[in-house]
Design a protein around this motif. Structure first.
Motif, PDB file in Angstrom:
ATOM      1  N   PRO A 115      33.157  46.302  49.679  1.00  0.00           N
ATOM      2  CA  PRO A 115      33.387  47.341  50.480  1.00  0.00           C
ATOM      3  C   PRO A 115      33.854  49.037  49.282  1.00  0.00           C
ATOM      4  CG  PRO A 115      35.070  45.461  50.592  1.00  0.00           C
ATOM      5  CD  PRO A 115      34.298  45.312  50.136  1.00  0.00           C
ATOM      6  N   ILE A 116      33.284  49.625  50.024  1.00  0.00           N
ATOM      7  CA  ILE A 116      33.455  50.889  49.423  1.00  0.00           C
ATOM      8  C   ILE A 116      34.667  51.411  48.151  1.00  0.00           C
ATOM      9  CG2 ILE A 116      34.088  52.272  51.512  1.00  0.00           C
ATOM     10  CD1 ILE A 116      31.351  53.993  51.093  1.00  0.00           C
ATOM     11  N   GLU A 117      35.269  50.654  49.389  1.00  0.00           N
ATOM     12  CA  GLU A 117      37.178  51.507  48.801  1.00  0.00           C
ATOM     13  C   GLU A 117      37.258  50.376  47.306  1.00  0.00           C
ATOM     14  OE1 GLU A 117      37.466  48.268  51.826  1.00  0.00           O
ATOM     15  OE2 GLU A 117      36.652  49.985  51.737  1.00  0.00           O
ATOM     16  N   LYS A 118      36.731  49.303  47.565  1.00  0.00           N
ATOM     17  CA  LYS A 118      36.468  48.331  46.019  1.00  0.00           C
ATOM     18  C   LYS A 118      36.659  48.801  44.789  1.00  0.00           C
ATOM     19  CE  LYS A 118      36.572  43.541  45.099  1.00  0.00           C
ATOM     20  NZ  LYS A 118      38.058  43.123  45.068  1.00  0.00           N
ATOM     21  N   GLY A 119      37.435  48.778  43.688  1.00  0.00           N
ATOM     22  CA  GLY A 119      37.600  48.950  42.607  1.00  0.00           C
ATOM     23  C   GLY A 119      36.479  48.289  41.326  1.00  0.00           C
ATOM     24  N   ARG A 120      36.238  48.616  40.449  1.00  0.00           N
ATOM     25  CA  ARG A 120      35.811  47.254  38.998  1.00  0.00           C
ATOM     26  C   ARG A 120      36.882  46.557  39.813  1.00  0.00           C
ATOM     27  NH1 ARG A 120      37.280  51.097  35.168  1.00  0.00           N
ATOM     28  NH2 ARG A 120      36.304  49.092  33.148  1.00  0.00           N
ATOM     29  N   PHE A 121      35.792  45.296  39.588  1.00  0.00           N
ATOM     30  CA  PHE A 121      36.977  44.302  39.648  1.00  0.00           C
ATOM     31  C   PHE A 121      36.015  42.836  38.906  1.00  0.00           C
ATOM     32  CE2 PHE A 121      34.839  43.613  43.092  1.00  0.00           C
ATOM     33  CZ  PHE A 121      33.884  42.517  43.383  1.00  0.00           C
ATOM     34  N   SER A 122      36.810  41.631  38.078  1.00  0.00           N
ATOM     35  CA  SER A 122      35.831  40.464  37.665  1.00  0.00           C
ATOM     36  C   SER A 122      36.457  38.960  38.839  1.00  0.00           C
ATOM     37  CB  SER A 122      35.560  40.989  36.471  1.00  0.00           C
ATOM     38  OG  SER A 122      35.070  39.500  36.126  1.00  0.00           O
ATOM     39  N   LEU A 123      35.464  38.949  39.183  1.00  0.00           N
ATOM     40  CA  LEU A 123      35.910  37.635  40.529  1.00  0.00           C
ATOM     41  C   LEU A 123      35.183  36.327  39.628  1.00  0.00           C
ATOM     42  CD1 LEU A 123      37.812  35.642  42.429  1.00  0.00           C
ATOM     43  CD2 LEU A 123      34.851  36.382  43.711  1.00  0.00           C
ATOM     44  N   LEU A 124      35.727  35.102  38.570  1.00  0.00           N
ATOM     45  CA  LEU A 124      35.084  34.420  37.937  1.00  0.00           C
ATOM     46  C   LEU A 124      36.410  33.316  38.179  1.00  0.00           C
ATOM     47  CD1 LEU A 124      33.583  33.043  35.530  1.00  0.00           C
ATOM     48  CD2 LEU A 124      34.917  34.339  33.835  1.00  0.00           C
ATOM     49  N   ASP A 125      35.543  32.072  37.930  1.00  0.00           N
ATOM     50  CA  ASP A 125      36.308  30.811  38.090  1.00  0.00           C
ATOM     51  C   ASP A 125      37.525  30.738  39.702  1.00  0.00           C
ATOM     52  OD1 ASP A 125      34.377  29.193  36.529  1.00  0.00           O
ATOM     53  OD2 ASP A 125      35.944  29.938  34.691  1.00  0.00           O
TER      54      ASP A 125
END
Length: 365
Positions: free
Chosen positions: A334-344
């Protein structure tokens, strides 16, 4: 003098010494996006025009590289500006950029997508990053895939007294040590002396010396990727003179004014200095001990024999390296989502980030 040879850097991908396989410098000045983060043009499936202000690559309405497989090496994506959305066949994902680095050991096989959503609707979406492929030795080519996200807030940086700016994406430099790569990486062994250094000389007479490697069989390449001219000054004559001169630099005392690739003797120090033109000069350094093994490669697979390449294609057809768990081949968030990391299955954020999925004023893409 440490220069063994030099040649014009006329385009990318650029030649790379072992243990590196591939280097491309992306510099795309995307316009403002719409509410769906789309560009105003549509891609043709293979839009790589180097003369265009920006490229759609394999993207349709959003530029980038929809899902595709890799096996047998690593991808290192080192960003300077812009945003990249990552999704892969192991269910991992992320939004990163503006100085972040993603380290991905493809190993036995992974499918991933790299899309460049135009998150800014009120200004241009400048996207600049390096993608570097680092080989794996035979013993590690079938290692399980691993990932690491290095946030810009943690990436090691240094500015010396002359104004030279160093970003240490990998390796060691005069007592500074970069963040750790993935465990099976060729870079994880200090004896391999893998280094990835981004250097900016913003002013005339800014200078930096790359120290010699203490290890044997280390290859080193220096790429001058940008020679920017100074912006127009109050004096038209000064501006004209500055623009005509461009931004020049020297390597070990020899002067140059254009983008180039240098093959260097890693056993010797190399001094880079900005000379004139008033603009900045940017460089990338790649170094590391050679992997002295046969290389067989075809498209997204890098192995040691052609039989292993055929096996990679067969395995991919049968397993899709875990399958694609996302609703779109060109997955973006989504356009409103900032930096993130989804790992495991664990979502993490840059240091100091609140955990909210909202881009704050602090985050400039």
């Amino acid at each position: 003098m440490s220069i063994l040879s030099h040649s014009p850097l006329s385009g990318f991908p650029a030649d790379t010494p072992s243990p590196f396989l591939f280097l491309i410098y992306h510099s795309d000045n995307y316009p403002a996006g719409n509410s769906k983060m789309e560009a105003p043009i549509r891609g043709n499936g293979a839009h790589f025009d180097p003369s265009a202000p920006y490229r759609m690559y394999h993207g349709d309405k959003i530029p980038g590289f929809p899902q595709h497989p890799h096996r047998g090496f690593e991808t290192i994506t080192a960003t300077m500006s812009g945003i990249i959305d990552h999704a892969d066949s192991h269910g991992n994902a992320g939004r990163y950029g503006s100085g972040d680095l993603q380290w991905m050991t493809a190993g036995s096989g992974v499918v991933h997508g790299e899309m460049f959503p135009l998150v800014n609707q009120d200004k241009n979406n400048k996207n600049r990053f390096f993608q570097i492929w680092l080989n794996l030795p035979k013993k590690d080519k079938m290692t399980p895939p691993k990932f690491a996200m290095h946030w810009a807030e943690d990436v090691v940086k240094h500015t010396n007294d002359s104004g030279a700016k160093l970003t240490l994406f990998a390796g060691q430099f005069n007592g500074l040590t970069a963040l750790s790569p993935t465990p099976a990486s060729w870079a994880s062994n200090p004896d391999n002396d893998v280094g990835i250094f981004h250097i900016t000389l913003p002013l005339p007479n800014a200078t930096i010396t790359i120290p010699p490697s203490a290890k044997s069989s280390v290859n080193r390449a220096l790429y001058c990727i940008e020679t920017r001219q100074a912006p127009a000054s109050a004096s038209a004559s000064a501006s004209k003179a500055s623009a005509s001169a461009g931004s020049s630099y020297s390597v070990d005392g020899e002067s140059f004014s254009s983008t180039k690739m240098f093959t260097l003797d890693a056993k010797m120090p190399t001094t880079i200095t900005s000379l004139g033109g008033g603009g900045s000069v940017e460089f990338l350094v790649l170094q590391g001990r050679s992997i002295d093994e046969p290389i067989a490669k075809h498209g997204p697979f890098v192995m040691n024999t052609q039989e292993e390449i055929q096996q990679a294609f067969s395995d991919y057809r049968k397993t899709e390296f875990g399958g694609w768990p996302w609703p779109k081949d060109s997955m973006v968030f989504p356009i409103e989502k900032g930096r993130f990391s989804l790992l495991d299955n664990e979502e993490t954020y840059p240091p100091g980030w609140s955990g909210k999925w909202i881009k704050t004023k602090k985050e400039e893409f």
